[in-house]
Design a protein around this motif. Sequence first.
Motif, PDB file in Angstrom:
ATOM      1  N   GLY A  68     -17.372  13.110  12.270  1.00  0.00           N
ATOM      2  CA  GLY A  68     -17.856  12.587  13.534  1.00  0.00           C
ATOM      3  C   GLY A  68     -16.796  11.725  14.200  1.00  0.00           C
ATOM      4  N   ARG A  69     -16.768  11.759  15.534  1.00  0.00           N
ATOM      5  CA  ARG A  69     -15.728  11.046  16.277  1.00  0.00           C
ATOM      6  C   ARG A  69     -16.339  10.098  17.291  1.00  0.00           C
ATOM      7  NH1 ARG A  69     -13.442  14.303  19.677  1.00  0.00           N
ATOM      8  NH2 ARG A  69     -14.905  16.027  19.400  1.00  0.00           N
ATOM      9  N   GLY A  70     -15.656   8.969  17.477  1.00  0.00           N
ATOM     10  CA  GLY A  70     -16.026   8.030  18.518  1.00  0.00           C
ATOM     11  C   GLY A  70     -14.881   7.879  19.493  1.00  0.00           C
ATOM     12  N   ARG A  71     -14.987   6.876  20.381  1.00  0.00           N
ATOM     13  CA  ARG A  71     -13.898   6.619  21.309  1.00  0.00           C
ATOM     14  C   ARG A  71     -12.646   6.195  20.565  1.00  0.00           C
ATOM     15  NH1 ARG A  71     -14.235   2.294  23.744  1.00  0.00           N
ATOM     16  NH2 ARG A  71     -12.801   2.685  25.449  1.00  0.00           N
ATOM     17  N   LEU A  72     -11.485   6.388  21.228  1.00  0.00           N
ATOM     18  CA  LEU A  72     -10.191   5.947  20.720  1.00  0.00           C
ATOM     19  C   LEU A  72      -9.887   6.537  19.351  1.00  0.00           C
ATOM     20  CD1 LEU A  72     -10.479   2.180  21.767  1.00  0.00           C
ATOM     21  CD2 LEU A  72      -9.553   4.082  23.092  1.00  0.00           C
ATOM     22  N   ASP A  73     -10.357   7.788  19.138  1.00  0.00           N
ATOM     23  CA  ASP A  73     -10.094   8.531  17.892  1.00  0.00           C
ATOM     24  C   ASP A  73     -10.644   7.857  16.644  1.00  0.00           C
ATOM     25  OD1 ASP A  73      -8.734  10.618  19.193  1.00  0.00           O
ATOM     26  OD2 ASP A  73      -6.892   9.429  19.242  1.00  0.00           O
ATOM     27  N   ARG A  74     -11.693   7.043  16.803  1.00  0.00           N
ATOM     28  CA  ARG A  74     -12.312   6.426  15.635  1.00  0.00           C
ATOM     29  C   ARG A  74     -13.248   7.408  14.959  1.00  0.00           C
ATOM     30  NH1 ARG A  74     -13.346   1.153  19.205  1.00  0.00           N
ATOM     31  NH2 ARG A  74     -11.401   0.053  18.774  1.00  0.00           N
ATOM     32  N   SER A  75     -13.394   7.256  13.659  1.00  0.00           N
ATOM     33  CA  SER A  75     -14.287   8.145  12.916  1.00  0.00           C
ATOM     34  C   SER A  75     -15.685   7.544  12.876  1.00  0.00           C
ATOM     35  CB  SER A  75     -13.774   8.351  11.488  1.00  0.00           C
ATOM     36  OG  SER A  75     -13.720   7.115  10.799  1.00  0.00           O
ATOM     37  N   TRP A  76     -16.656   8.413  12.596  1.00  0.00           N
ATOM     38  CA  TRP A  76     -18.064   7.985  12.512  1.00  0.00           C
ATOM     39  C   TRP A  76     -18.666   8.724  11.327  1.00  0.00           C
ATOM     40  CZ3 TRP A  76     -21.280   4.713  15.351  1.00  0.00           C
ATOM     41  CH2 TRP A  76     -22.650   4.820  15.069  1.00  0.00           C
ATOM     42  N   SER A  77     -19.153   7.972  10.346  1.00  0.00           N
ATOM     43  CA  SER A  77     -19.721   8.613   9.168  1.00  0.00           C
ATOM     44  C   SER A  77     -20.982   7.879   8.739  1.00  0.00           C
ATOM     45  CB  SER A  77     -18.708   8.618   8.008  1.00  0.00           C
ATOM     46  OG  SER A  77     -18.381   7.288   7.639  1.00  0.00           O
ATOM     47  N   ALA A  78     -21.896   8.633   8.112  1.00  0.00           N
ATOM     48  CA  ALA A  78     -23.147   8.067   7.614  1.00  0.00           C
ATOM     49  C   ALA A  78     -23.735   9.049   6.621  1.00  0.00           C
ATOM     50  CB  ALA A  78     -24.125   7.817   8.760  1.00  0.00           C
ATOM     51  N   PRO A  79     -24.573   8.578   5.695  1.00  0.00           N
ATOM     52  CA  PRO A  79     -25.202   9.488   4.738  1.00  0.00           C
ATOM     53  C   PRO A  79     -26.073  10.533   5.442  1.00  0.00           C
ATOM     54  CG  PRO A  79     -25.433   7.199   4.043  1.00  0.00           C
ATOM     55  CD  PRO A  79     -24.911   7.172   5.433  1.00  0.00           C
ATOM     56  N   ALA A  80     -26.282  11.659   4.792  1.00  0.00           N
ATOM     57  CA  ALA A  80     -27.103  12.733   5.348  1.00  0.00           C
ATOM     58  C   ALA A  80     -28.502  12.224   5.691  1.00  0.00           C
ATOM     59  CB  ALA A  80     -27.201  13.884   4.352  1.00  0.00           C
ATOM     60  N   ARG A  81     -28.996  12.621   6.870  1.00  0.00           N
ATOM     61  CA  ARG A  81     -30.353  12.352   7.335  1.00  0.00           C
ATOM     62  C   ARG A  81     -30.651  10.861   7.513  1.00  0.00           C
ATOM     63  NH1 ARG A  81     -30.311  15.449   3.197  1.00  0.00           N
ATOM     64  NH2 ARG A  81     -31.423  13.961   1.891  1.00  0.00           N
ATOM     65  N   GLY A 146     -23.002   4.812  18.931  1.00  0.00           N
ATOM     66  CA  GLY A 146     -22.013   4.995  19.974  1.00  0.00           C
ATOM     67  C   GLY A 146     -22.212   6.297  20.708  1.00  0.00           C
ATOM     68  N   ILE A 147     -21.514   6.437  21.829  1.00  0.00           N
ATOM     69  CA  ILE A 147     -21.625   7.588  22.716  1.00  0.00           C
ATOM     70  C   ILE A 147     -20.217   8.086  23.024  1.00  0.00           C
ATOM     71  CG2 ILE A 147     -22.341   8.325  25.045  1.00  0.00           C
ATOM     72  CD1 ILE A 147     -24.420   5.911  24.799  1.00  0.00           C
ATOM     73  N   LEU A 148     -20.051   9.397  23.032  1.00  0.00           N
ATOM     74  CA  LEU A 148     -18.757   9.994  23.343  1.00  0.00           C
ATOM     75  C   LEU A 148     -18.970  11.161  24.291  1.00  0.00           C
ATOM     76  CD1 LEU A 148     -15.672  10.233  22.813  1.00  0.00           C
ATOM     77  CD2 LEU A 148     -16.235  11.841  20.967  1.00  0.00           C
ATOM     78  N   ALA A 149     -18.335  11.094  25.475  1.00  0.00           N
ATOM     79  CA  ALA A 149     -18.428  12.177  26.460  1.00  0.00           C
ATOM     80  C   ALA A 149     -17.072  12.876  26.557  1.00  0.00           C
ATOM     81  CB  ALA A 149     -18.838  11.632  27.820  1.00  0.00           C
ATOM     82  N   GLU A 150     -17.100  14.206  26.578  1.00  0.00           N
ATOM     83  CA  GLU A 150     -15.879  14.995  26.654  1.00  0.00           C
ATOM     84  C   GLU A 150     -16.040  16.119  27.672  1.00  0.00           C
ATOM     85  OE1 GLU A 150     -13.757  15.538  22.646  1.00  0.00           O
ATOM     86  OE2 GLU A 150     -15.879  15.565  22.099  1.00  0.00           O
ATOM     87  N   GLY A 161     -24.342   9.071  18.336  1.00  0.00           N
ATOM     88  CA  GLY A 161     -24.526   8.810  16.917  1.00  0.00           C
ATOM     89  C   GLY A 161     -25.275   7.496  16.743  1.00  0.00           C
ATOM     90  N   LEU A 162     -26.389   7.537  16.009  1.00  0.00           N
ATOM     91  CA  LEU A 162     -27.232   6.356  15.835  1.00  0.00           C
ATOM     92  C   LEU A 162     -27.556   6.145  14.360  1.00  0.00           C
ATOM     93  CD1 LEU A 162     -29.832   7.095  18.663  1.00  0.00           C
ATOM     94  CD2 LEU A 162     -28.044   5.355  18.750  1.00  0.00           C
ATOM     95  N   ASN A 163     -27.411   4.926  13.895  1.00  0.00           N
ATOM     96  CA  ASN A 163     -27.806   4.582  12.532  1.00  0.00           C
ATOM     97  C   ASN A 163     -29.299   4.263  12.516  1.00  0.00           C
ATOM     98  OD1 ASN A 163     -25.140   4.758  11.637  1.00  0.00           O
ATOM     99  ND2 ASN A 163     -24.755   2.597  12.021  1.00  0.00           N
ATOM    100  N   VAL A 164     -30.066   5.067  11.803  1.00  0.00           N
ATOM    101  CA  VAL A 164     -31.512   4.866  11.778  1.00  0.00           C
ATOM    102  C   VAL A 164     -31.949   4.170  10.494  1.00  0.00           C
ATOM    103  CG1 VAL A 164     -33.766   6.006  11.804  1.00  0.00           C
ATOM    104  CG2 VAL A 164     -31.938   6.818  13.310  1.00  0.00           C
TER     105      VAL A 164
END
Length: 286
Positions: A68-81, A146-150, A161-164
Amino acid sequence: MTSPWSDLDRPPLRATALQRALVGPDRMWTSVRVVRETGSTNSDLVAQAAAGEAAAGAVLVAEEQTAGRGRLDRSWSAPARSGIFLSMLLRPGDLGVPRERWSWLPLLTGVAAASALSRTAEVGVRLKWPNDLLVTVDGTERKLGGILAELAGDAVVVGIGLNVSLRAEELPVPTAGSLLLAGAGVIDRETLLRALLRTFADLYQDWCSVAGHSEASGLRPAYAAQCATIGRPVRVELPGGRELLGEAVGVDGDGRLVVRAADGVEQAVAAGDVVHVRPGAEPLRG
């Protein structure tokens, strides 16, 4: 391979139920597809748009993102589901919105997400310019998502991407948070996903109906009302290693952050990494 039911607090999404609830002839969404795992829903949907394989209103949801990607080439990761990871394919030009107003799409998405989550999850969600969602955990402001538009040719792919349900020990960084840790009353992902997409559709269609005009659609005042950055001392890290210090006083008609320096001069910022400066506390980075 781990079963989707190995963590009973995190059941898999029901793709058929989501499709039935959100897709229809009089609705904005044309398809809702759920995949078990992918690198990035944004990358997938951009590729599908380029190949002519996705229509406007297509939604791609992943149970887990491995790149997963965020702004400024940052990564976004979280456990499944453990969260909501989705991308939407939009063609605002087909609905009469000129390209110079497409920069409002990440902000519109933020308003939709903050509104839907605050109402449905029963927890306060605010915005940090330009693309972060914030919650309060143990009295401290934390990043919820966070939000990423391309751009994808004549289309725009907007990812969220939202942490629930992330637990404290699962947070990727100390400044991250989740709906669970913020004390949300509802963390069922299907309920939240339906609310988010319906709220977005309403705001997007209103915005498109006035050719993307931020004032006529009510988007600019709605964003300003939900933005935690406005009224705060900020440090904006600009391209080229420059910095801008001052108070964030609003967003202009193009969605740029307006910062007033100590000498009273105001500058509109279109891109930059904003740090909320809080006396006596660790600054919150986007």
